[in-house]
Design an enzyme around this catalytic site. Structure first.
Site, PDB file in Angstrom:
ATOM      1  CD  GLU A 229      -2.995  -1.249   0.655  1.00  0.00           C
ATOM      2  OE1 GLU A 229      -3.372  -0.186   0.122  1.00  0.00           O
ATOM      3  OE2 GLU A 229      -3.622  -2.323   0.554  1.00  0.00           O
ATOM      4  CB  CYS A 263      -1.636   7.192   1.415  1.00  0.00           C
ATOM      5  SG  CYS A 263      -3.041   6.353   2.151  1.00  0.00           S
TER       6      CYS A 263
HETATM    7  P1  NAD Z   1       8.802   4.701   4.295  1.00  0.00           P
HETATM    8  O1  NAD Z   1       8.719   3.901   3.059  1.00  0.00           O
HETATM    9  O2  NAD Z   1       9.973   5.606   4.465  1.00  0.00           O
HETATM   10  O3  NAD Z   1       8.818   3.767   5.584  1.00  0.00           O
HETATM   11  C1  NAD Z   1       7.772   2.852   5.832  1.00  0.00           C
HETATM   12  C2  NAD Z   1       8.263   1.744   6.745  1.00  0.00           C
HETATM   13  O4  NAD Z   1       9.235   0.966   6.047  1.00  0.00           O
HETATM   14  C3  NAD Z   1       8.927   2.208   8.024  1.00  0.00           C
HETATM   15  O5  NAD Z   1       8.485   1.392   9.082  1.00  0.00           O
HETATM   16  C4  NAD Z   1      10.410   1.967   7.755  1.00  0.00           C
HETATM   17  O6  NAD Z   1      11.181   1.732   8.914  1.00  0.00           O
HETATM   18  C5  NAD Z   1      10.333   0.714   6.912  1.00  0.00           C
HETATM   19  N1  NAD Z   1      11.504   0.433   6.073  1.00  0.00           N
HETATM   20  C6  NAD Z   1      12.426   1.294   5.590  1.00  0.00           C
HETATM   21  N2  NAD Z   1      13.322   0.633   4.826  1.00  0.00           N
HETATM   22  C7  NAD Z   1      12.953  -0.667   4.826  1.00  0.00           C
HETATM   23  C8  NAD Z   1      13.465  -1.834   4.193  1.00  0.00           C
HETATM   24  N3  NAD Z   1      14.537  -1.804   3.404  1.00  0.00           N
HETATM   25  N4  NAD Z   1      12.822  -3.009   4.397  1.00  0.00           N
HETATM   26  C9  NAD Z   1      11.703  -3.062   5.172  1.00  0.00           C
HETATM   27  N5  NAD Z   1      11.182  -1.994   5.789  1.00  0.00           N
HETATM   28  C10 NAD Z   1      11.800  -0.799   5.617  1.00  0.00           C
HETATM   29  O7  NAD Z   1       7.434   5.509   4.389  1.00  0.00           O
HETATM   30  P2  NAD Z   1       7.044   6.653   5.420  1.00  0.00           P
HETATM   31  O8  NAD Z   1       7.812   7.888   5.078  1.00  0.00           O
HETATM   32  O9  NAD Z   1       7.086   6.122   6.795  1.00  0.00           O
HETATM   33  O10 NAD Z   1       5.489   6.879   5.063  1.00  0.00           O
HETATM   34  C11 NAD Z   1       5.029   7.774   4.119  1.00  0.00           C
HETATM   35  C12 NAD Z   1       4.642   7.036   2.854  1.00  0.00           C
HETATM   36  O11 NAD Z   1       3.677   6.059   3.145  1.00  0.00           O
HETATM   37  C13 NAD Z   1       3.985   7.947   1.823  1.00  0.00           C
HETATM   38  O12 NAD Z   1       4.513   7.643   0.551  1.00  0.00           O
HETATM   39  C14 NAD Z   1       2.528   7.564   1.902  1.00  0.00           C
HETATM   40  O13 NAD Z   1       1.792   7.816   0.747  1.00  0.00           O
HETATM   41  C15 NAD Z   1       2.613   6.119   2.210  1.00  0.00           C
HETATM   42  N6  NAD Z   1       1.354   5.650   2.782  1.00  0.00           N
HETATM   43  C16 NAD Z   1       0.554   4.815   2.051  1.00  0.00           C
HETATM   44  C17 NAD Z   1      -0.671   4.402   2.571  1.00  0.00           C
HETATM   45  C18 NAD Z   1      -1.594   3.494   1.790  1.00  0.00           C
HETATM   46  O14 NAD Z   1      -2.488   2.916   2.410  1.00  0.00           O
HETATM   47  N7  NAD Z   1      -1.444   3.352   0.491  1.00  0.00           N
HETATM   48  C19 NAD Z   1      -1.049   4.821   3.845  1.00  0.00           C
HETATM   49  C20 NAD Z   1      -0.219   5.679   4.539  1.00  0.00           C
HETATM   50  C21 NAD Z   1       0.992   6.075   4.018  1.00  0.00           C
END
Ligand code: NAD
Length: 475
Positions: A229, A263
């Protein structure tokens, strides 16, 4: 042992530190969860639902400390409480979606009349859930609850940006030992997340496209499903005939709720030229009336920017739009109050698709407005981009909005409103294009995706001998 540190977005101070689970800890936790999962699955759906309900009650008892932790990490109070209520309410929501354990019938074969078959559903033993910082509790539990109900064990790894709620949630979980045996929330950063992908049998990831790609590649290497997502760049189309009061209300709420850190925020607004100026004028008035929740958290509608690096992205998009000739009509400057960073609703006119504010995810309260002439042009503009999370259409009638909505490449389209997926969770939907991968997380699919289908095939006659397939006599 590596550490994570959290910043209070209202003060700008790093005032929390804690350990990050390393791969060895994640593997040993996974071993414990894996060992407990078969008994959890064997309990049956009704018993699991009762235990999840008990967990909901425990969350309600611990709502004070959980809410305070969320409030410090996100700088908002009402939404922090809504997150908790929403998670508790989701348990009954799933109870309505999941029908009682159905015992499948044996079905007589048509091709081979002596053979009959039936089905069973087997849970993925351990589901890893990795979540972002914008709704720290909700976006982990949104996948964890249906996975647990399906009979999986679950390990959630929330964002390192907003980790404070983990301790009070684990305190609530400790009051429900049957669930604590198969459910855990681990603190950590990206390395911890990668370790979770290494031990899970199925992974649910909510976050950015860039990290989603890494998770998908790692999951592919392990041949486990990854349900992603990801980000969005949701368009709102406003057609001639739309009610401008309603359309501007929806545009503002859809863009500015949670300070745009959602998002499914509206991030691009296309308005038919005949009503463009009137729409823009009213939107500007309403945007100017919105207030920061500073210094009093119980006031205003606009919270601080949770993740400080996000402020740089917002500032860069505004500067890029200005340098390409766009007009910033409200807001437009990152403000510092008490050490925290804020942006007032920022309406920008005269934008084009050459500007990053119309192409890249914003994740902030920026409302770029662009005029269009024909409905076909609006559809082309809405579909021009890498994302396809959701969209919205306003028109004079629902039928007219629906006709345009059906042509948009997005997983959910709000008609005569905006960002309805942030308040209505019952409609199944998928992320289109770069916004996601995998079945819907809502509706029955949101539960089914945690189950693997097994066929049991029985022969009532004697097994066919090898000789039945002998090449002898073949022509
Ligand atoms: P991010 O991708 O930076 O981090 C998300 C998670 O991934 C964190 O817990 C982080 O620690 C983890 N992570 C980082 N590197 C990783 C790796 N290599 N392997 C596994 N996990 C890893 O995102 P963010 O900045 O925390 O959130 C914002 C983003 O989330 C925006 O792009 C937003 O649109 C999206 N988002 C999507 C939805 C949806 O339902 N589609 C909902 C909310 C937020």
């Amino acid at each position: 042992m590596s550490q994570i540190a959290a910043r209070n977005p209202r003060t700008g101070r790093i005032d929390w530190r804690g350990p990050a689970a390393d791969p060895v800890e994640v593997a040993s936790l996974a071993a414990r969860l894996h060992a407990a999962q078969p008994a959890w699955e064997a309990r049956g759906g009704a018993a699991r639902l009762d235990i999840l309900r008990a967990f909901g009650q425990a969350l309600a008892r611990h709502a004070g400390p959980i809410g305070e932790a969320l409030e410090v990490d996100t700088g908002r109070r009402r939404i922090a409480r809504l997150e908790i209520d929403s998670v508790i309410g989701s348990i009954e929501g799933w109870a309505r979606v999941i029908t009682a354990d159905v015992v499948p019938q044996w079905v007589q074969g048509r091709g081979l009349p002596t053979v009959r078959h039936t089905a069973a559903w087997k849970a993925y033993p351990l589901v890893g859930v990795i979540s972002p910082w914008n709704f720290p509790l909700l976006l982990g539990m949104i996948d964890a609850v249906p996975a647990l109900l399906a009979g999986c064990a679950v390990m959630v790894k929330p964002s390192e940006v907003t980790p404070r709620f983990i301790a009070p949630v684990m305190a609530a979980l400790a009051e429900v030992p049957d669930l604590a045996a198969v459910f855990a929330v681990v603190a950590g950063d990206g390395a911890t997340g990668a370790a979770v992908v290494d031990v899970a049998d199925c992974v649910c990831f909510t976050g950015s496209v860039a990290t989603g790609r890494k998770v998908a590649v790692q999951a592919a290497g392990r041949l486990i499903p990854a349900y992603l997502e990801l980000g969005g760049k949701d368009p709102l189309i406003v057609l001639d005939g739309a009610d401008l009061e309603r359309a501007t209300d929806a545009a503002l709420r859809g863009s500015v709720l949670s300070t745009g850190q959602a998002c499914q925020s509206i991030e691009r607004i296309y308005v038919q030229r005949s009503i463009h100026d009137a729409f823009l004028g009213r939107l500007v008035e309403k945007a100017e009336a919105a207030r920061l929740n500073w210094p009093d958290i119980t006031n205003g509608q606009v919270g601080p920017i949770i993740f400080d690096r996000q402020a740089d992205i917002l500032a860069a998009q505004i500067a890029d739009a200005r340098s390409h000739g766009a007009r910033v009509l409200t807001g437009g400057e990152i403000e510092t109050h008490g050490g925290g960073l804020w942006l007032r609703p920022t309406v920008i006119a005269g934008v084009t698709h050459a500007m990053s504010v119309m192409r890249d995810e914003t994740f902030g309260p920026i409302l770029p407005v662009m005029a269009f002439d024909t409905a076909d042009e609006a559809v082309t503009l809405a579909n021009d981009g890498e994302y396809g999370l959701s969209a919205a259409v306003f028109a004079g009638t629902l039928e007219a909005a629906e006709a345009i909505g059906r042509r948009i490449e997005a997983g959910a389209v709000s008609l005569n409103d905006a960002a309805l997926t942030s308040i209505f969770y019952e409609a199944a939907k998928q992320g289109f294009k770069a916004s996601g991968l995998g079945p819907s997380r809502m509706g029955e699919d949101g539960y089914r995706r945690f189950l693997r289908r097994q066929a049991l095939i029985a022969n009532t006659a004697a097994p066919l001998p090898l000789a039945a397939f002998s090449e002898e006599g073949s022509t």
